[in-house]
Enzyme design. Structure first.
Site, PDB file in Angstrom:
ATOM      1  N   CYS A   1       0.930  -1.304   0.116  1.00  0.00           N
ATOM      2  CA  CYS A   1       0.147   0.066  -0.031  1.00  0.00           C
ATOM      3  C   CYS A   1       0.912   1.120  -0.022  1.00  0.00           C
ATOM      4  O   CYS A   1       1.620   1.460   0.848  1.00  0.00           O
ATOM      5  CB  CYS A   1      -0.922  -0.079   1.185  1.00  0.00           C
ATOM      6  SG  CYS A   1      -2.037   1.684   1.313  1.00  0.00           S
TER       7      CYS A   1
ATOM      8  N   GLY B   1      -1.830   2.276  -7.071  1.00  0.00           N
ATOM      9  CA  GLY B   1      -2.363   2.541  -8.082  1.00  0.00           C
ATOM     10  C   GLY B   1      -1.681   3.480  -9.387  1.00  0.00           C
ATOM     11  O   GLY B   1      -1.842   3.479 -10.504  1.00  0.00           O
TER      12      GLY B   1
HETATM   13  N1  LIG Z   1      -6.912  -1.830  -1.580  1.00  0.00           N
HETATM   14  C1  LIG Z   1      -5.301  -2.348  -2.106  1.00  0.00           C
HETATM   15  C2  LIG Z   1      -4.470  -2.012  -0.964  1.00  0.00           C
HETATM   16  C3  LIG Z   1      -4.411  -0.409  -0.718  1.00  0.00           C
HETATM   17  C4  LIG Z   1      -3.695   0.211  -1.706  1.00  0.00           C
HETATM   18  C5  LIG Z   1      -3.888   1.745  -1.914  1.00  0.00           C
HETATM   19  N2  LIG Z   1      -4.309   2.444  -0.659  1.00  0.00           N
HETATM   20  C6  LIG Z   1      -2.212   2.354  -1.898  1.00  0.00           C
HETATM   21  O1  LIG Z   1      -2.225   3.557  -1.548  1.00  0.00           O
HETATM   22  O2  LIG Z   1      -1.449   1.845  -2.631  1.00  0.00           O
HETATM   23  C7  LIG Z   1      -5.395  -3.792  -2.192  1.00  0.00           C
HETATM   24  O3  LIG Z   1      -6.124  -4.357  -1.893  1.00  0.00           O
HETATM   25  O4  LIG Z   1      -4.474  -4.117  -2.962  1.00  0.00           O
END
Ligand SMILES: N[C@H](CCC[C@H](N)C(=O)O)C(=O)O
Length: 276
Positions: free
Chosen positions: A71, A224
């Site tokens: 994350c 992302g």
């Molecule tokens: N929901 C994402 C994890 C958090 C990623 C996101 N909050 C970031 O800042 O990279 C997953 O299940 O892969």
């Protein structure tokens, strides 16, 4: 349990330090604490744990109780937390994650507090089956996918966690709520997937809106943004250094030609502390 509420561009987390390991029932705890009406409210819970390989280990539980491998916004928050709360006095911090191994973070400090961090997010994983998707190809670029009769084309990138990047006419006004969950759970993605809808405005600026796996529409997604930049370079749409602009604000992303690693720079903020 003491916690600290933090966010990176509005992607918000309940940060819990001091545990020796992930508590039993962490999934149910995250579902309960992330509820924005009956409890603290957040996109996820982040545990700061000891590590044998790095200064600290970070484990992230999404608001639906699922554990994420990595994350980006959270790793900046964790770096800020450990520096500001004097658990470390170095401005270069290493954080172990389950999805991307040990990562280096360079924090920028003002008046004794971290304001931004530059994170080495590691090398992107592009092999289709490793993202994972069901597509057995070295790279999954501009690949067709259909969901409920609507055709899209996606590029698959893992930053430790899986991402599906789709280019649309106007990401800022795209109907995320309709198409995000359908793509998140599409059978082409064995471990579900984070879905990024992007509009490239120039070779150094991209608008992106994200539907996150296990968390839904968040204001920002660090991994992302990294996946979006990598996808845009692979599709010939962007330079290797660009601003990825999210609803919650901008991240600066670099995909280094020299070491194939992706670097993410952005803010992290502490909002309040509490006990629950
Ligand atoms: N929901 C994402 C994890 C958090 C990623 C996101 N909050 C970031 O800042 O990279 C997953 O299940 O892969």
């Amino acid at each position: 349990m003491n916690f600290t509420k933090m966010h990176g561009l509005g992607n918000d987390f309940i940060v819990v330090a001091g545990e020796k390991e992930l508590p039993a029932g962490a999934d149910q705890l995250a579902i309960k604490l992330c509820n924005r009406f009956f409890s603290i409210g957040a996109d996820g819970v982040v545990f700061i744990l000891p590590s044998e390989k790095a200064d600290f280990q970070m484990r992230i539980i999404n608001s639906d109780g699922s554990e994420a491998e990595q994350c980006g916004n959270a790793i900046r928050c964790v770096s800020k937390y450990v520096y500001d709360h004097k658990l470390i006095d170095a401005t270069e911090i290493t954080i172990e994650t389950i999805g991307a191994g040990v990562q280096k973070v360079q924090v920028q400090v003002q008046d004794g507090k971290v304001v931004t961090a530059r994170v080495d997010m590691g090398a992107p994983i592009l092999q289709g089956l490793q993202v994972p998707t069901t597509v057995d190809a070295n790279e999954v670029i501009d690949y067709p996918i259909e969901v409920e009769g609507q055709a899209f084309r996606f590029t698959a990138v893992s930053m430790g966690n899986p991402h599906c990047v789709i280019y649309v006419e106007d990401a800022v006004h795209f109907d995320l709520a309709t198409w995000g969950p359908k793509l998140e759970a599409h059978p082409m993605f064995p471990r579900k997937i984070n879905v990024e809808f992007a509009t490239v405005r120039s070779r150094t600026f991209t608008d992106m809106r994200v539907w996150e796996r296990g968390a839904g529409p968040t204001l920002a997604c660090g991994t992302g943004a990294c996946a979006t930049l990598v996808s845009s370079v692979l599709n010939g749409l962007s330079d290797r250094e660009a601003t990825v602009s999210l609803k919650g604000g901008d991240l600066f992303i670099e995909w280094s030609e020299a070491d194939n690693r992706v670097y993410m720079t952005g803010p992290a903020e502490e909002v309040f502390t509490g006990t629950v």
